[in-house]
Design an enzyme around this catalytic site. Sequence first.
Site, PDB file in Angstrom:
ATOM      1  N   ASP A  60       0.871  -1.172   0.000  1.00 49.86           N
ATOM      2  CA  ASP A  60       0.000   0.000   0.000  1.00 49.86           C
ATOM      3  C   ASP A  60       0.903   1.215   0.000  1.00 49.86           C
ATOM      4  OD1 ASP A  60      -1.742   2.093   0.468  1.00 49.86           O
ATOM      5  OD2 ASP A  60      -2.928   1.030   1.973  1.00 49.86           O
ATOM      6  N   VAL A  61       1.009   1.895  -1.132  1.00 49.28           N
ATOM      7  CA  VAL A  61       1.967   2.995  -1.255  1.00 49.28           C
ATOM      8  C   VAL A  61       1.600   4.191  -0.393  1.00 49.28           C
ATOM      9  CG1 VAL A  61       2.712   2.347  -3.577  1.00 49.28           C
ATOM     10  CG2 VAL A  61       0.804   3.957  -3.296  1.00 49.28           C
ATOM     11  N   TYR A 151      -8.036  13.597  -8.897  1.00 49.84           N
ATOM     12  CA  TYR A 151      -7.159  12.877  -9.823  1.00 49.84           C
ATOM     13  C   TYR A 151      -6.323  13.860 -10.645  1.00 49.84           C
ATOM     14  CZ  TYR A 151      -5.916   9.375 -13.384  1.00 49.84           C
ATOM     15  OH  TYR A 151      -5.244   8.527 -14.237  1.00 49.84           O
ATOM     16  N   ARG A 196     -19.422   9.542 -22.436  1.00 50.14           N
ATOM     17  CA  ARG A 196     -19.238  10.849 -23.071  1.00 50.14           C
ATOM     18  C   ARG A 196     -17.758  11.131 -23.310  1.00 50.14           C
ATOM     19  NH1 ARG A 196     -18.737  16.343 -21.274  1.00 50.14           N
ATOM     20  NH2 ARG A 196     -18.794  15.708 -19.095  1.00 50.14           N
TER      21      ARG A 196
END
Length: 246
Positions: A60-61, A151, A196
């Site tokens: 788990d980074v 993100y 989309r």
Amino acid sequence: MIVVVTGGSRGIGAEIVRRAARAGHAVAFTYRADEAAALRLVAELERDAPAVTVLARQLDVRSSAAVDVFAKSVEDEFGHVDVVVPNAGINRNAPLIGMSDEQWRDVIDTNLSGAFFVARAFLPVMLPRRFGRFVFLSSVSRDGMTGQANYAATKAGLVGLARTVAKEYGTRGITANVVAPGIVDTDMARENAGGRFQKFWQDNAAARRNATTAEVAAAVMFLADEAASYVNGACIPVTSGLDWVP
């Protein structure tokens, strides 16, 4: 070469692992949860590249301590590391006003802090040999994408991180570059890039299609090669000429 890839059990990461191993490079890659996928990849490469060592490790980074332990284990196994690809990444999409603290932090902690922890952990392994390659995986969404404030922020941050590593350690034989794909034909893209966005990409990219994982991995491995020693702090788009998303 000794190649390390985080998030290497599927998608772009798995293709980088394949390409490196089939080129004769030893590889250590990580996975967060899908052990079965990681073991399938190891078995595939044991068959296709039997002379090459390929190791899979759970990581788990988001945990800097766990990353440090992993880096030490790789150094103990191989003696040195040449190439590090901090590829582990996730999506938690939501419009900004509806994005929870957890959605924000989970993506920031995985995609950006995780890459920082990995770079910090492996730099001391590279520096004594005065050779090292970092290749970070950004995205066309680094310039902003609807529903992906978290993100997009991480993917922009990776460019700044890579360029800082390049400036701080370029005189020590270390390069740090970025590959920034558009929409790639992966499970993650199919799950998170809605119809989309898919249609926009396929209608406007010059190739009129998504990128393949092989095309992205090829760019990564170019930057990993010793022949790319004068490429440092670069951000290479793999977007078929399309540099934005709605």
